[in-house]
Write a protein that holds these residues in place. Structure first.
Motif, PDB file in Angstrom:
ATOM      1  N   HIS A   1       0.808  -1.220   0.000  1.00 31.56           N
ATOM      2  CA  HIS A   1       0.000   0.000   0.000  1.00 31.56           C
ATOM      3  C   HIS A   1       0.841   1.270   0.000  1.00 31.56           C
ATOM      4  N   LEU A   2       2.082   1.209   0.486  1.00 33.44           N
ATOM      5  CA  LEU A   2       2.939   2.394   0.505  1.00 33.44           C
ATOM      6  C   LEU A   2       3.731   2.583  -0.793  1.00 33.44           C
ATOM      7  N   THR A   3       3.830   1.539  -1.612  1.00 33.41           N
ATOM      8  CA  THR A   3       4.647   1.612  -2.820  1.00 33.41           C
ATOM      9  C   THR A   3       4.261   2.759  -3.749  1.00 33.41           C
ATOM     10  N   PRO A   4       2.974   2.994  -4.060  1.00 38.15           N
ATOM     11  CA  PRO A   4       2.653   4.112  -4.961  1.00 38.15           C
ATOM     12  C   PRO A   4       3.109   5.463  -4.408  1.00 38.15           C
ATOM     13  N   MET A   5       2.936   5.686  -3.112  1.00 34.17           N
ATOM     14  CA  MET A   5       3.344   6.955  -2.530  1.00 34.17           C
ATOM     15  C   MET A   5       4.869   7.109  -2.597  1.00 34.17           C
ATOM     16  N   LEU A   6       5.592   6.060  -2.272  1.00 30.67           N
ATOM     17  CA  LEU A   6       7.049   6.131  -2.320  1.00 30.67           C
ATOM     18  C   LEU A   6       7.549   6.306  -3.754  1.00 30.67           C
ATOM     19  N   GLN A   7       6.864   5.663  -4.698  1.00 30.06           N
ATOM     20  CA  GLN A   7       7.253   5.813  -6.107  1.00 30.06           C
ATOM     21  C   GLN A   7       6.997   7.235  -6.584  1.00 30.06           C
ATOM     22  N   ALA A   8       5.866   7.820  -6.178  1.00 29.82           N
ATOM     23  CA  ALA A   8       5.571   9.204  -6.564  1.00 29.82           C
ATOM     24  C   ALA A   8       6.607  10.153  -5.966  1.00 29.82           C
ATOM     25  N   GLU A   9       7.003   9.904  -4.736  1.00 30.39           N
ATOM     26  CA  GLU A   9       8.022  10.742  -4.099  1.00 30.39           C
ATOM     27  C   GLU A   9       9.352  10.640  -4.843  1.00 30.39           C
ATOM     28  N   ALA A  10       9.717   9.428  -5.238  1.00 29.74           N
ATOM     29  CA  ALA A  10      10.957   9.242  -5.994  1.00 29.74           C
ATOM     30  C   ALA A  10      10.858   9.925  -7.357  1.00 29.74           C
ATOM     31  N   ASP A  11       9.685   9.851  -7.996  1.00 33.73           N
ATOM     32  CA  ASP A  11       9.493  10.519  -9.290  1.00 33.73           C
ATOM     33  C   ASP A  11       9.644  12.025  -9.153  1.00 33.73           C
ATOM     34  N   ARG A  12       9.027  12.600  -8.092  1.00 39.77           N
ATOM     35  CA  ARG A  12       9.164  14.051  -7.886  1.00 39.77           C
ATOM     36  C   ARG A  12      10.627  14.430  -7.682  1.00 39.77           C
ATOM     37  N   ASP A  13      11.354  13.610  -6.956  1.00 33.83           N
ATOM     38  CA  ASP A  13      12.773  13.888  -6.719  1.00 33.83           C
ATOM     39  C   ASP A  13      13.557  13.800  -8.026  1.00 33.83           C
ATOM     40  N   ASP A  14      13.252  12.804  -8.853  1.00 29.42           N
ATOM     41  CA  ASP A  14      13.936  12.672 -10.145  1.00 29.42           C
ATOM     42  C   ASP A  14      13.660  13.876 -11.036  1.00 29.42           C
ATOM     43  N   VAL A  15      12.408  14.331 -11.070  1.00 31.33           N
ATOM     44  CA  VAL A  15      12.056  15.494 -11.895  1.00 31.33           C
ATOM     45  C   VAL A  15      12.760  16.740 -11.377  1.00 31.33           C
ATOM     46  N   ARG A  16      12.807  16.913 -10.053  1.00 33.53           N
ATOM     47  CA  ARG A  16      13.494  18.063  -9.472  1.00 33.53           C
ATOM     48  C   ARG A  16      14.974  18.048  -9.841  1.00 33.53           C
ATOM     49  N   ARG A  17      15.600  16.878  -9.754  1.00 35.31           N
ATOM     50  CA  ARG A  17      17.014  16.771 -10.116  1.00 35.31           C
ATOM     51  C   ARG A  17      17.217  17.012 -11.614  1.00 35.31           C
TER      52      ARG A  17
END
Length: 139
Positions: free
Chosen positions: A65-81
């Motif tokens: 259940h936490l995987t989508p939230m963690l994946q979205a957080e990682a995606d936001r970090d990748d886009v920011r970088r």
């Protein structure tokens, strides 16, 4: 010669039985007690195994259940970088004619980086030393 005879009234009886005091319970009682203790130990062990299994199941479902939230957080970090890297590239290459930022893969499609490297807080080599090595010393 005179024959040796038993005394009058006979010899005392020979003690062949052991005359030990009674100690402890009968062996059957010990066997029953050990069976009860073993059964209780098995009961406690089985409950512990069930509890561990339940905790593992809960942990797995929590991760699911936490995987989508963690994946979205990682995606936001990748886009920011990615945006920060593009901004740095524009700043570094602003004097070069015909340079276009991005497009490393000759495509407009976004390609997720296979790994993320965060830059060090301080450069390993200063800009002045780099220019000395390259041969373009500041004047």
């Amino acid at each position: 010669m005179v024959q040796d005879l038993p005394p009058l009234g006979g010899y005392e009886p020979v003690q062949y039985k052991r005359n030990l005091p009674f100690r402890g319970f009968r062996p059957g009682y010990y066997l029953i007690a050990m069976g009860v203790v073993s059964a209780y130990g098995c009961y406690v062990a089985m409950n512990g195994i069930k509890e561990r299994r339940e905790m593992a199941r809960e942990k797995i479902w929590t991760r699911i259940h936490l995987t989508p939230m963690l994946q979205a957080e990682a995606d936001r970090d990748d886009v920011r970088r990615f945006w920060a890297a593009e901004k740095r590239e524009k700043e570094l290459m602003k004097g070069v004619k015909g340079w276009e930022t991005g497009g490393v893969y000759n495509s407009d499609r976004f390609v997720r980086p296979t790994y993320t490297v965060s830059p060090p807080t301080e450069s390993v080599i200063s800009e002045k030393d780099y220019l000395k090595i390259v041969g373009k010393e500041e004047k």
